[in-house]
Design a protein around this motif. Sequence first.
Motif, PDB file in Angstrom:
ATOM      1  N   LEU A 176      -3.508  -3.141   5.321  1.00 21.79           N
ATOM      2  CA  LEU A 176      -3.911  -3.191   3.921  1.00 21.79           C
ATOM      3  C   LEU A 176      -5.423  -3.049   3.790  1.00 21.79           C
ATOM      4  O   LEU A 176      -5.923  -2.390   2.873  1.00 21.79           O
ATOM      5  N   GLU A 199      -6.195   0.665   4.317  1.00 23.69           N
ATOM      6  CA  GLU A 199      -5.999   1.405   3.067  1.00 23.69           C
ATOM      7  C   GLU A 199      -7.204   1.236   2.142  1.00 23.69           C
ATOM      8  O   GLU A 199      -7.707   2.200   1.560  1.00 23.69           O
ATOM      9  N   SER A 236       2.284   1.903   1.854  1.00 23.18           N
ATOM     10  CA  SER A 236       2.551   0.667   1.130  1.00 23.18           C
ATOM     11  C   SER A 236       3.368   0.955  -0.122  1.00 23.18           C
ATOM     12  O   SER A 236       3.136   1.951  -0.812  1.00 23.18           O
ATOM     13  N   HIS A 239       0.554   0.361  -3.270  1.00 22.93           N
ATOM     14  CA  HIS A 239      -0.788   0.943  -3.380  1.00 22.93           C
ATOM     15  C   HIS A 239      -0.691   2.457  -3.248  1.00 22.93           C
ATOM     16  O   HIS A 239       0.032   2.974  -2.416  1.00 22.93           O
ATOM     17  N   GLN A 279      -1.064  -9.200   5.412  1.00 20.76           N
ATOM     18  CA  GLN A 279      -2.196  -8.271   5.434  1.00 20.76           C
ATOM     19  C   GLN A 279      -1.776  -6.908   5.986  1.00 20.76           C
ATOM     20  O   GLN A 279      -2.541  -5.954   5.925  1.00 20.76           O
ATOM     21  N   VAL A 295       0.952  -3.677   5.973  1.00 23.03           N
ATOM     22  CA  VAL A 295       1.913  -2.991   5.106  1.00 23.03           C
ATOM     23  C   VAL A 295       3.337  -3.307   5.546  1.00 23.03           C
ATOM     24  O   VAL A 295       4.228  -3.514   4.709  1.00 23.03           O
ATOM     25  N   GLU A 339       4.481  -6.420   4.009  1.00 23.00           N
ATOM     26  CA  GLU A 339       4.909  -6.202   2.623  1.00 23.00           C
ATOM     27  C   GLU A 339       6.320  -5.624   2.558  1.00 23.00           C
ATOM     28  O   GLU A 339       7.151  -6.061   1.762  1.00 23.00           O
TER      29      GLU A 339
END
Length: 222
Positions: free
Chosen positions: A49, A52, A68, A71, A119, A121, A124
Amino acid sequence: MRELAQSKSGHISIALSESMATQILPDLGSQFLRQYPQYHLDIHEMPSLAAEKAVTDNQSDVYIGPKSPNHSEFFYRVMRDQAFSLLLPADSAFSLPHIENAQQLKPLLAQPFIGCDLQMVLGEITRDFMAKHHLFLQPALTLNSLATIQQLVEHGAGWTILPTPPVTTARVIPINARLLTYQLIMAHRTSKENTPEMTAFLRVAQRVFNIDPVQQTKHRDD
């Protein structure tokens, strides 16, 4: 300045996670530097992240890593789709040939889960997958390193969900791609046209990963 104008020198800044660097840089980086010795690679290893964000904040030229779900402030090219697998200690009693339904994971919820930090991807993606299917668990441990997570599972510390590893002593149970997958992307900020260095890097990546340049189209999710 003449050398830069004629593409005889220059540099490209790559932001990616340590785990991604381990997977792709030995081949990609070495081939790029052999073919384009006039260009310098700046490699910045950080959680995905943050990698990115380094691109969207104009601190790096290129992000390489999972896309992600939350994002999209950059243009990106899809390099390949990546499958996930369930990784278990070799002596685990859980026994299925593959995961076709998320509810098949329920028997594992009471056992220690070792996950990717949010933190990352991948953290997530797995969190969203679990929440979507109402599989609520509290990870026993979260880490940024996929290699360390894999090693902990191999030593019997718990189970995890990771991109399918090429080599492991853990039990690997594939997860149907219809349930869970991600796109490995190469992204760059929207405010900058491709430099000769970036164009050269894309060409090498296309060859290394057997990507058809016609299929590797540029996207932006708006």
